[in-house]
Design a protein around this motif. Structure first.
Motif, short mmCIF file in Angstrom:
data_model
loop_
_atom_site.label_atom_id
_atom_site.label_comp_id
_atom_site.label_asym_id
_atom_site.label_seq_id
_atom_site.Cartn_x
_atom_site.Cartn_y
_atom_site.Cartn_z
N UNK A 3 0.83 -1.19 0.00
CA UNK A 3 0.00 0.00 0.00
C UNK A 3 0.87 1.25 0.00
N UNK A 4 0.43 2.25 -0.74
CA UNK A 4 1.13 3.53 -0.70
C UNK A 4 0.90 4.23 0.63
N UNK A 5 -0.32 4.11 1.14
CA UNK A 5 -0.66 4.73 2.41
C UNK A 5 -1.14 3.65 3.36
N UNK A 6 -0.58 3.59 4.54
CA UNK A 6 -1.06 2.60 5.51
C UNK A 6 -2.49 2.95 5.95
N UNK A 7 -3.15 2.00 6.59
CA UNK A 7 -4.49 2.27 7.11
C UNK A 7 -4.40 3.41 8.11
N UNK A 8 -5.22 4.40 7.87
CA UNK A 8 -5.18 5.60 8.71
C UNK A 8 -6.46 5.73 9.51
N UNK A 9 -6.34 6.29 10.67
CA UNK A 9 -7.50 6.66 11.48
C UNK A 9 -7.72 8.14 11.25
N UNK A 10 -8.78 8.46 10.55
CA UNK A 10 -9.09 9.86 10.26
C UNK A 10 -10.07 10.34 11.32
N UNK A 11 -9.55 11.11 12.28
CA UNK A 11 -10.36 11.56 13.41
C UNK A 11 -10.87 12.98 13.25
N UNK A 12 -10.14 13.78 12.51
CA UNK A 12 -10.58 15.17 12.34
C UNK A 12 -10.23 15.64 10.94
N UNK A 13 -10.62 16.87 10.68
CA UNK A 13 -10.43 17.39 9.32
C UNK A 13 -8.95 17.50 8.95
N UNK A 14 -8.10 17.77 9.91
CA UNK A 14 -6.67 17.90 9.62
C UNK A 14 -6.07 16.58 9.14
N UNK A 15 -6.55 15.46 9.71
CA UNK A 15 -6.06 14.14 9.26
C UNK A 15 -6.42 13.88 7.80
N UNK A 16 -7.65 14.21 7.44
CA UNK A 16 -8.07 14.00 6.05
C UNK A 16 -7.33 14.95 5.11
N UNK A 17 -7.14 16.17 5.53
CA UNK A 17 -6.40 17.13 4.70
C UNK A 17 -4.95 16.69 4.52
N UNK A 18 -4.36 16.13 5.57
CA UNK A 18 -2.99 15.61 5.45
C UNK A 18 -2.93 14.44 4.48
N UNK A 19 -3.93 13.57 4.52
CA UNK A 19 -3.99 12.45 3.60
C UNK A 19 -4.09 12.92 2.15
N UNK A 20 -4.96 13.89 1.91
CA UNK A 20 -5.11 14.43 0.55
C UNK A 20 -3.83 15.11 0.08
N UNK A 21 -3.15 15.78 0.98
CA UNK A 21 -1.86 16.41 0.62
C UNK A 21 -0.81 15.35 0.32
N UNK A 22 -0.84 14.23 1.05
CA UNK A 22 0.07 13.12 0.77
C UNK A 22 -0.19 12.51 -0.60
N UNK A 23 -1.46 12.36 -0.96
CA UNK A 23 -1.79 11.84 -2.29
C UNK A 23 -1.29 12.79 -3.36
N UNK A 24 -1.44 14.08 -3.12
CA UNK A 24 -0.95 15.08 -4.09
C UNK A 24 0.57 14.97 -4.25
N UNK A 25 1.27 14.82 -3.14
CA UNK A 25 2.73 14.71 -3.20
C UNK A 25 3.17 13.44 -3.93
N UNK A 26 2.44 12.34 -3.74
CA UNK A 26 2.76 11.10 -4.46
C UNK A 26 2.58 11.31 -5.97
N UNK A 27 1.52 12.01 -6.35
CA UNK A 27 1.29 12.30 -7.77
C UNK A 27 2.40 13.13 -8.38
N UNK A 28 2.84 14.14 -7.66
CA UNK A 28 3.91 15.00 -8.17
C UNK A 28 5.23 14.23 -8.26
N UNK A 29 5.55 13.48 -7.21
CA UNK A 29 6.79 12.70 -7.23
C UNK A 29 6.75 11.62 -8.31
N UNK A 30 5.59 10.98 -8.48
CA UNK A 30 5.44 9.97 -9.53
C UNK A 30 5.64 10.57 -10.91
N UNK A 31 5.11 11.76 -11.12
CA UNK A 31 5.30 12.43 -12.41
C UNK A 31 6.78 12.67 -12.67
N UNK A 32 7.47 13.21 -11.68
CA UNK A 32 8.89 13.51 -11.85
C UNK A 32 9.69 12.26 -12.19
#
Length: 120
Positions: A3-32
């Protein structure tokens, strides 16, 4: 299956926002990475073709043809990054709207908001 991302416990909005930012960073790094690999493959094939008697035009043609699917895949990785950013922004707007309608009535702890400001 890895898995690219381990199972996460999303408890608040900041956790979900961090996950979405991580997905964005994976996309940018994958492109490069994919774009760099495609360029290297194209260059190697062009050199190999020239050494083995192909004209410069034909060597460039075949180098581009072989590397083109990787270039397209790299572009799709940027699309993933773009969609993750769009989800990030829409979720922020959703949380603000939800907090304005019914403050504190959510499964999420709204931490992304500063000073409990109301939307304009």
């Amino acid at each position: 299956m890895p898995q690219l991302f381990p199972d996460l416990k999303i408890k608040d909005d900041a956790d979900l926002l961090d996950l979405l930012e991580g997905i964005r960073n994976v996309g940018i790094a994958g492109h490069d990475e994919l774009d760099e690999l495609a360029g290297m493959i194209r260059m190697k094939l062009e050199r190999y073709g020239r050494r083995n008697g192909l004209s410069r035009f034909r060597a460039k043609f075949w180098g581009r043809q072989v590397a083109r699917p990787l270039v397209r895949a790299a572009d799709e990785m940027l699309v993933i990054a773009k969609y993750a950013r769009t989800c990030h922004l829409r979720f922020e707007a959703f949380m603000i709207a939800l907090d304005d309608e019914q403050p504190g009535d959510s499964d999420f702890n709204v931490r992304g908001r500063r000073n409990g400001r109301q939307a304009a």
